[in-house]
Design a protein around this motif. Structure first.
Motif, PDB file in Angstrom:
ATOM      1  N   GLN A  74       0.831  -1.257   0.015  1.00 38.14           N
ATOM      2  CA  GLN A  74      -0.032   0.059  -0.070  1.00 38.14           C
ATOM      3  C   GLN A  74       0.856   1.486   0.090  1.00 38.14           C
ATOM      4  O   GLN A  74       0.440   2.140  -0.700  1.00 38.14           O
ATOM      5  CB  GLN A  74      -1.051  -0.069   1.097  1.00 38.14           C
ATOM      6  CG  GLN A  74      -2.213  -0.922   1.040  1.00 38.14           C
ATOM      7  CD  GLN A  74      -2.898  -0.956   2.431  1.00 38.14           C
ATOM      8  OE1 GLN A  74      -2.422  -0.529   3.370  1.00 38.14           O
ATOM      9  NE2 GLN A  74      -4.261  -1.668   2.214  1.00 38.14           N
ATOM     10  N   VAL A  75       1.954   1.150   0.470  1.00 35.20           N
ATOM     11  CA  VAL A  75       2.975   2.223   0.705  1.00 35.20           C
ATOM     12  C   VAL A  75       3.352   2.694  -0.779  1.00 35.20           C
ATOM     13  O   VAL A  75       3.560   3.533  -0.898  1.00 35.20           O
ATOM     14  CB  VAL A  75       3.870   2.193   1.770  1.00 35.20           C
ATOM     15  CG1 VAL A  75       4.990   3.039   1.550  1.00 35.20           C
ATOM     16  CG2 VAL A  75       3.349   2.416   3.223  1.00 35.20           C
ATOM     17  N   ARG A  76       3.986   1.501  -1.113  1.00 34.38           N
ATOM     18  CA  ARG A  76       4.477   1.851  -2.669  1.00 34.38           C
ATOM     19  C   ARG A  76       3.159   2.108  -3.757  1.00 34.38           C
ATOM     20  O   ARG A  76       3.849   3.099  -4.531  1.00 34.38           O
ATOM     21  CB  ARG A  76       4.995   0.168  -3.116  1.00 34.38           C
ATOM     22  CG  ARG A  76       6.128  -0.031  -2.466  1.00 34.38           C
ATOM     23  CD  ARG A  76       6.781  -1.328  -3.326  1.00 34.38           C
ATOM     24  NE  ARG A  76       5.896  -2.456  -3.227  1.00 34.38           N
ATOM     25  CZ  ARG A  76       6.109  -3.380  -2.250  1.00 34.38           C
ATOM     26  NH1 ARG A  76       6.797  -3.177  -1.144  1.00 34.38           N
ATOM     27  NH2 ARG A  76       5.286  -4.466  -2.183  1.00 34.38           N
ATOM     28  N   ILE A  77       2.156   1.769  -3.455  1.00 35.29           N
ATOM     29  CA  ILE A  77       1.176   2.237  -4.245  1.00 35.29           C
ATOM     30  C   ILE A  77       1.086   3.614  -4.020  1.00 35.29           C
ATOM     31  O   ILE A  77       0.898   4.614  -4.992  1.00 35.29           O
ATOM     32  CB  ILE A  77      -0.267   1.627  -4.199  1.00 35.29           C
ATOM     33  CG1 ILE A  77       0.015  -0.071  -4.699  1.00 35.29           C
ATOM     34  CG2 ILE A  77      -1.419   2.188  -4.612  1.00 35.29           C
ATOM     35  CD1 ILE A  77      -1.104  -0.792  -4.377  1.00 35.29           C
ATOM     36  N   ALA A  78       0.988   4.159  -2.959  1.00 33.25           N
ATOM     37  CA  ALA A  78       0.505   5.375  -2.534  1.00 33.25           C
ATOM     38  C   ALA A  78       1.740   6.640  -2.949  1.00 33.25           C
ATOM     39  O   ALA A  78       1.397   7.570  -3.384  1.00 33.25           O
ATOM     40  CB  ALA A  78       0.487   5.549  -1.094  1.00 33.25           C
ATOM     41  N   GLU A  79       2.931   6.059  -2.784  1.00 36.59           N
ATOM     42  CA  GLU A  79       4.267   6.746  -3.370  1.00 36.59           C
ATOM     43  C   GLU A  79       4.096   6.906  -4.815  1.00 36.59           C
ATOM     44  O   GLU A  79       4.436   7.815  -5.183  1.00 36.59           O
ATOM     45  CB  GLU A  79       5.471   6.071  -2.854  1.00 36.59           C
ATOM     46  CG  GLU A  79       5.596   6.252  -1.255  1.00 36.59           C
ATOM     47  CD  GLU A  79       6.900   5.440  -0.881  1.00 36.59           C
ATOM     48  OE1 GLU A  79       7.431   4.515  -1.585  1.00 36.59           O
ATOM     49  OE2 GLU A  79       7.515   5.744   0.298  1.00 36.59           O
ATOM     50  N   ARG A  80       3.779   5.761  -5.456  1.00 36.47           N
ATOM     51  CA  ARG A  80       3.805   5.757  -6.749  1.00 36.47           C
ATOM     52  C   ARG A  80       2.634   6.855  -7.267  1.00 36.47           C
ATOM     53  O   ARG A  80       2.756   7.665  -8.127  1.00 36.47           O
ATOM     54  CB  ARG A  80       3.368   4.652  -7.536  1.00 36.47           C
ATOM     55  CG  ARG A  80       3.337   4.574  -8.789  1.00 36.47           C
ATOM     56  CD  ARG A  80       3.400   3.439  -9.753  1.00 36.47           C
ATOM     57  NE  ARG A  80       4.477   2.598  -9.661  1.00 36.47           N
ATOM     58  CZ  ARG A  80       4.632   1.050  -9.663  1.00 36.47           C
ATOM     59  NH1 ARG A  80       3.400   0.549 -10.002  1.00 36.47           N
ATOM     60  NH2 ARG A  80       5.659   0.782  -9.489  1.00 36.47           N
ATOM     61  N   ARG A  81       1.454   6.763  -6.675  1.00 40.39           N
ATOM     62  CA  ARG A  81       0.347   7.708  -6.936  1.00 40.39           C
ATOM     63  C   ARG A  81       0.623   9.172  -6.899  1.00 40.39           C
ATOM     64  O   ARG A  81       0.510  10.021  -7.551  1.00 40.39           O
ATOM     65  CB  ARG A  81      -0.863   7.506  -6.307  1.00 40.39           C
ATOM     66  CG  ARG A  81      -2.066   8.025  -6.530  1.00 40.39           C
ATOM     67  CD  ARG A  81      -3.445   7.666  -5.953  1.00 40.39           C
ATOM     68  NE  ARG A  81      -4.560   8.381  -6.674  1.00 40.39           N
ATOM     69  CZ  ARG A  81      -5.301   7.868  -7.540  1.00 40.39           C
ATOM     70  NH1 ARG A  81      -5.123   6.912  -7.930  1.00 40.39           N
ATOM     71  NH2 ARG A  81      -6.163   8.750  -7.854  1.00 40.39           N
ATOM     72  N   GLN A  82       1.499   9.422  -5.734  1.00 46.34           N
ATOM     73  CA  GLN A  82       2.085  10.587  -5.391  1.00 46.34           C
ATOM     74  C   GLN A  82       2.776  11.358  -6.447  1.00 46.34           C
ATOM     75  O   GLN A  82       2.635  12.430  -6.903  1.00 46.34           O
ATOM     76  CB  GLN A  82       2.653  10.855  -4.157  1.00 46.34           C
ATOM     77  CG  GLN A  82       3.127  12.256  -3.681  1.00 46.34           C
ATOM     78  CD  GLN A  82       3.549  12.255  -2.094  1.00 46.34           C
ATOM     79  OE1 GLN A  82       4.139  11.056  -1.625  1.00 46.34           O
ATOM     80  NE2 GLN A  82       3.771  13.160  -1.567  1.00 46.34           N
ATOM     81  N   ALA A 106      -0.505   2.711 -17.518  1.00 48.96           N
ATOM     82  CA  ALA A 106       0.664   2.598 -18.311  1.00 48.96           C
ATOM     83  C   ALA A 106       1.770   2.284 -17.518  1.00 48.96           C
ATOM     84  O   ALA A 106       2.734   1.514 -17.851  1.00 48.96           O
ATOM     85  CB  ALA A 106       0.943   3.946 -19.271  1.00 48.96           C
ATOM     86  N   VAL A 107       2.004   2.598 -16.217  1.00 48.56           N
ATOM     87  CA  VAL A 107       3.009   2.441 -15.387  1.00 48.56           C
ATOM     88  C   VAL A 107       3.299   0.856 -14.825  1.00 48.56           C
ATOM     89  O   VAL A 107       4.213   0.156 -14.788  1.00 48.56           O
ATOM     90  CB  VAL A 107       3.143   3.392 -14.097  1.00 48.56           C
ATOM     91  CG1 VAL A 107       4.075   2.953 -13.270  1.00 48.56           C
ATOM     92  CG2 VAL A 107       3.793   4.735 -14.901  1.00 48.56           C
ATOM     93  N   GLU A 108       1.791   0.392 -14.790  1.00 49.75           N
ATOM     94  CA  GLU A 108       1.832  -1.119 -13.955  1.00 49.75           C
ATOM     95  C   GLU A 108       2.176  -2.073 -15.234  1.00 49.75           C
ATOM     96  O   GLU A 108       2.752  -2.924 -14.897  1.00 49.75           O
ATOM     97  CB  GLU A 108       0.329  -1.139 -13.779  1.00 49.75           C
ATOM     98  CG  GLU A 108      -0.164  -0.594 -12.446  1.00 49.75           C
ATOM     99  CD  GLU A 108      -1.605  -0.785 -12.119  1.00 49.75           C
ATOM    100  OE1 GLU A 108      -2.068  -1.795 -12.791  1.00 49.75           O
ATOM    101  OE2 GLU A 108      -1.989  -0.071 -11.248  1.00 49.75           O
ATOM    102  N   GLY A 109       2.014  -1.573 -16.433  1.00 52.63           N
ATOM    103  CA  GLY A 109       2.582  -2.649 -17.412  1.00 52.63           C
ATOM    104  C   GLY A 109       4.102  -2.614 -17.633  1.00 52.63           C
ATOM    105  O   GLY A 109       4.445  -3.302 -18.679  1.00 52.63           O
TER     106      GLY A 109
END
Length: 180
Positions: A74-82, A106-109
């Protein structure tokens, strides 16, 4: 002969030849503590208790490790979203939510995610999601040219903001009032 205060010596006086005489009996020697003896049965019972406790704690440990992994994800997802939102804000995205969803997809792929490259590509492919670059060509922005009155008011606003001069602020407000 030296006499000592009976309060300090426990009621005994010391004579010149080193003998003690006085009111109280000599203090008993402190009792020597015995080291506790542990039998093989005692060690065995302690080992069994430790193994039982370990068996009880292992499931809890696995549960906590799973919770930790989920929290880290969740932290990685939040940091990427930020990071995505920061890049899109710098690129002046008009519709931040749509641009964020497209960028995240696009980033997830990607094997090695590069948010900056994805935002640049998104800006090139879908320019309507971003503000027009005031110094860039208007053909890429998909928008119309601003009227000259708005441009003049924007310049006055920039001067007023940058100078902190009341006269510039009043000039901007007069331009704005006249434009509406």
């Amino acid at each position: 002969m030296i006499e000592l205060d009976p309060d300090l010596t426990g009621g005994a006086e010391k004579t010149g030849d080193g003998e003690r005489s006085g009111r109280g009996a000599p203090a008993p020697e402190p009792a020597r503590e015995r080291a506790p003896t542990t039998t093989e049965a005692g060690w065995r019972s302690r080992a069994l208790e430790a193994e039982q406790r370990l068996a009880q704690l292992e499931p809890r440990l696995r549960e906590l490790e799973a919770e930790l992994e989920a929290a880290e994800a969740q932290v990685r997802i939040a940091e990427r979203r930020q990071q995505i939102e920061r890049e899109l804000s710098e690129a002046q995205a008009v519709d931040l939510e749509t641009a964020t969803l497209l960028t995240e997809a696009a980033v997830e792929g990607m094997d090695a995610p590069d948010v900056g490259a994805v935002v640049s590509d998104l800006r090139r492919r879908k320019p309507f999601l971003f503000r027009a670059d005031p110094q860039g060509p208007l053909g890429l922005s998909g928008g119309a040219e601003q009227p000259s009155g708005d441009r003049l008011a924007q310049e006055a606003a920039d001067r007023a903001r940058g100078s902190n001069d009341r006269r510039e602020l009043l000039r901007y407000l007069r331009l704005r009032r006249g434009a509406s």
